[in-house]
Motif scaffolding. Structure first.
Motif, PDB file in Angstrom:
ATOM      1  N   TRP A 104       0.818  -1.223   0.000  1.00 13.25           N
ATOM      2  CA  TRP A 104       0.000   0.000   0.000  1.00 13.25           C
ATOM      3  C   TRP A 104       0.849   1.269   0.000  1.00 13.25           C
ATOM      4  O   TRP A 104       0.444   2.287  -0.573  1.00 13.25           O
ATOM      5  N   ILE A 105       2.044   1.221   0.601  1.00  7.32           N
ATOM      6  CA  ILE A 105       2.878   2.429   0.648  1.00  7.32           C
ATOM      7  C   ILE A 105       3.329   2.808  -0.758  1.00  7.32           C
ATOM      8  O   ILE A 105       3.227   3.966  -1.173  1.00  7.32           O
ATOM      9  N   ALA A 106       3.807   1.835  -1.508  1.00 10.15           N
ATOM     10  CA  ALA A 106       4.222   2.097  -2.889  1.00 10.15           C
ATOM     11  C   ALA A 106       3.037   2.554  -3.726  1.00 10.15           C
ATOM     12  O   ALA A 106       3.162   3.444  -4.579  1.00 10.15           O
ATOM     13  N   ALA A 107       1.849   1.957  -3.474  1.00  6.70           N
ATOM     14  CA  ALA A 107       0.657   2.328  -4.239  1.00  6.70           C
ATOM     15  C   ALA A 107       0.242   3.766  -3.943  1.00  6.70           C
ATOM     16  O   ALA A 107      -0.211   4.494  -4.839  1.00  6.70           O
ATOM     17  N   ALA A 108       0.396   4.212  -2.703  1.00  5.92           N
ATOM     18  CA  ALA A 108       0.039   5.587  -2.338  1.00  5.92           C
ATOM     19  C   ALA A 108       1.096   6.582  -2.802  1.00  5.92           C
ATOM     20  O   ALA A 108       0.804   7.767  -2.990  1.00  5.92           O
ATOM     21  N   LEU A 109       2.303   6.110  -3.005  1.00 13.13           N
ATOM     22  CA  LEU A 109       3.386   6.979  -3.468  1.00 13.13           C
ATOM     23  C   LEU A 109       3.328   7.195  -4.978  1.00 13.13           C
ATOM     24  O   LEU A 109       3.654   8.288  -5.466  1.00 13.13           O
TER      25      LEU A 109
ATOM     26  N   ARG B  53       0.437   8.558   7.074  1.00  6.97           N
ATOM     27  CA  ARG B  53      -0.014   7.587   8.066  1.00  6.97           C
ATOM     28  C   ARG B  53       1.151   6.839   8.722  1.00  6.97           C
ATOM     29  O   ARG B  53       0.983   6.142   9.710  1.00  6.97           O
ATOM     30  N   LEU B  54       2.345   6.983   8.187  1.00  6.41           N
ATOM     31  CA  LEU B  54       3.472   6.151   8.576  1.00  6.41           C
ATOM     32  C   LEU B  54       3.935   6.321  10.029  1.00  6.41           C
ATOM     33  O   LEU B  54       4.457   5.368  10.604  1.00  6.41           O
TER      34      LEU B  54
ATOM     35  N   GLU C 173      -7.205   6.541  10.943  1.00 13.19           N
ATOM     36  CA  GLU C 173      -6.976   5.180  10.459  1.00 13.19           C
ATOM     37  C   GLU C 173      -7.064   5.059   8.933  1.00 13.19           C
ATOM     38  O   GLU C 173      -7.009   3.953   8.404  1.00 13.19           O
ATOM     39  N   VAL C 174      -7.197   6.161   8.239  1.00 16.08           N
ATOM     40  CA  VAL C 174      -7.348   6.107   6.774  1.00 16.08           C
ATOM     41  C   VAL C 174      -6.057   5.646   6.119  1.00 16.08           C
ATOM     42  O   VAL C 174      -4.975   6.124   6.445  1.00 16.08           O
ATOM     43  N   TYR C 175      -6.198   4.706   5.163  1.00 16.58           N
ATOM     44  CA  TYR C 175      -5.090   4.385   4.269  1.00 16.58           C
ATOM     45  C   TYR C 175      -5.236   5.297   3.050  1.00 16.58           C
ATOM     46  O   TYR C 175      -6.225   5.221   2.331  1.00 16.58           O
ATOM     47  N   PRO C 176      -4.268   6.191   2.804  1.00 13.57           N
ATOM     48  CA  PRO C 176      -4.437   7.175   1.729  1.00 13.57           C
ATOM     49  C   PRO C 176      -4.405   6.551   0.344  1.00 13.57           C
ATOM     50  O   PRO C 176      -3.643   5.624   0.087  1.00 13.57           O
ATOM     51  N   CYS C 177      -5.237   7.087  -0.539  1.00 19.33           N
ATOM     52  CA  CYS C 177      -5.163   6.667  -1.939  1.00 19.33           C
ATOM     53  C   CYS C 177      -3.877   7.198  -2.552  1.00 19.33           C
ATOM     54  O   CYS C 177      -3.304   6.595  -3.467  1.00 19.33           O
ATOM     55  N   SER C 178      -3.404   8.339  -2.019  1.00 15.00           N
ATOM     56  CA  SER C 178      -2.181   8.978  -2.480  1.00 15.00           C
ATOM     57  C   SER C 178      -1.623   9.799  -1.337  1.00 15.00           C
ATOM     58  O   SER C 178      -2.385  10.358  -0.535  1.00 15.00           O
ATOM     59  N   PHE C 179      -0.309   9.887  -1.255  1.00 15.67           N
ATOM     60  CA  PHE C 179       0.306  10.747  -0.258  1.00 15.67           C
ATOM     61  C   PHE C 179       0.161  12.228  -0.611  1.00 15.67           C
ATOM     62  O   PHE C 179       0.623  13.087   0.135  1.00 15.67           O
ATOM     63  N   ARG C 180      -0.494  12.522  -1.727  1.00 14.41           N
ATOM     64  CA  ARG C 180      -0.820  13.901  -2.088  1.00 14.41           C
ATOM     65  C   ARG C 180      -2.323  14.053  -2.334  1.00 14.41           C
ATOM     66  O   ARG C 180      -2.750  14.959  -3.062  1.00 14.41           O
TER      67      ARG C 180
END
Length: 247
Positions: free
Chosen positions: A141-146, A160-161, A173-180
């Motif tokens: 998920w981290i790579a996907a949000a990046l 979220r890290l 608790e949200v997992y971001p769709c994007s870090f931007r």
């Protein structure tokens, strides 16, 4: 409501840090429900706190199972099954001012309807939609949000890290769709604004410091001083050596 919640957070050791941002929005009337997965005395402490604030609580026994570093899932608990339990026993608690909403959200969590649950938790629609993809590859998920950042600096408001080292964030608790993600960044900025308005400038400042901290994925390589290490369950494919967040 928020002062009493902060006292609860300080004395209940396993009350999740991500709930802080959610509680700030809930106290301001900008979020309709809070979600907890707790066991034993911690669950009872949340029930007692909610009752003291005149809030509705709906609960259900569930199992919490770790599927990847930093990613747990809550699943129905069949205590009559002869098959050993895959996760730890826990109680799913939904706290809300609206009893019907609390009951519906609890049912969604128990029946595995994350999209509807995300709507009831007032998460950004784009992040709710992305959750389905993230959950199929929780270790990525981290790579996907990046990836959607396209080389632009990730935003601290979407970070979220810090939860990996038990530090608060502005996203809950949200997992971001994007870090931007613009919607999530607006939500994070709002949490920061509300903390200041409530006289919690020190907490706002310390949370901002944590979300601006560089995050390292490969500690064996040169990294910025003062960086925090975040473990990953794979070879960090698609990830740089480290991330530096921006405001």
């Amino acid at each position: 409501m928020l002062p009493s919640y902060l006292r609860l957070l300080s004395r209940v050791r396993d009350l999740p840090v991500p709930t802080l941002a959610d509680a700030v929005l809930f106290a301001a009337g900008e979020k309709r429900a809070l979600r907890f997965a707790l066991s034993g005395p911690s669950a009872e402490a949340v029930r007692t706190w909610a009752a003291s604030e005149g809030l509705c609580v709906v609960g259900r026994r569930m199992a919490v199972r770790r599927v990847a570093e930093g990613w747990n899932v809550v699943e129905p608990l069949d205590e009559s099954s002869p098959v050993p339990l895959a996760g730890e026993r826990s109680e799913l608690l939904i706290v809300s001012r609206d009893a019907a909403l609390a009951a519906e959200l609890c049912d969604c969590e128990a029946s595995g309807e994350p999209a509807r649950a995300g709507v009831l938790l007032d998460y950004p629609p784009c992040c709710v939609e992305a959750y389905a993809s993230h959950s199929r590859h929780p270790d990525g998920w981290i790579a996907a949000a990046l990836a959607p950042c396209n080389g632009a600096p990730p935003l601290c408001w979407c970070n979220r890290l810090p939860l990996a080292w038990q530090a608060p964030t502005f996203v809950g608790e949200v997992y971001p769709c994007s870090f931007r993600c613009s919607a999530l960044a607006a939500r994070g900025r709002r949490v920061h604004e509300l903390l200041g308005a409530l006289g919690l400038e020190s907490l706002a400042r310390s949370t901002l410091e944590q979300t601006l901290r560089s995050v390292v994925f490969r500690p064996d390589r040169p990294n910025p001083p003062g960086s925090a290490f975040v473990a990953v369950d794979h070879d960090a494919a698609g990830l740089p050596d480290f991330l530096e967040f921006s405001m």
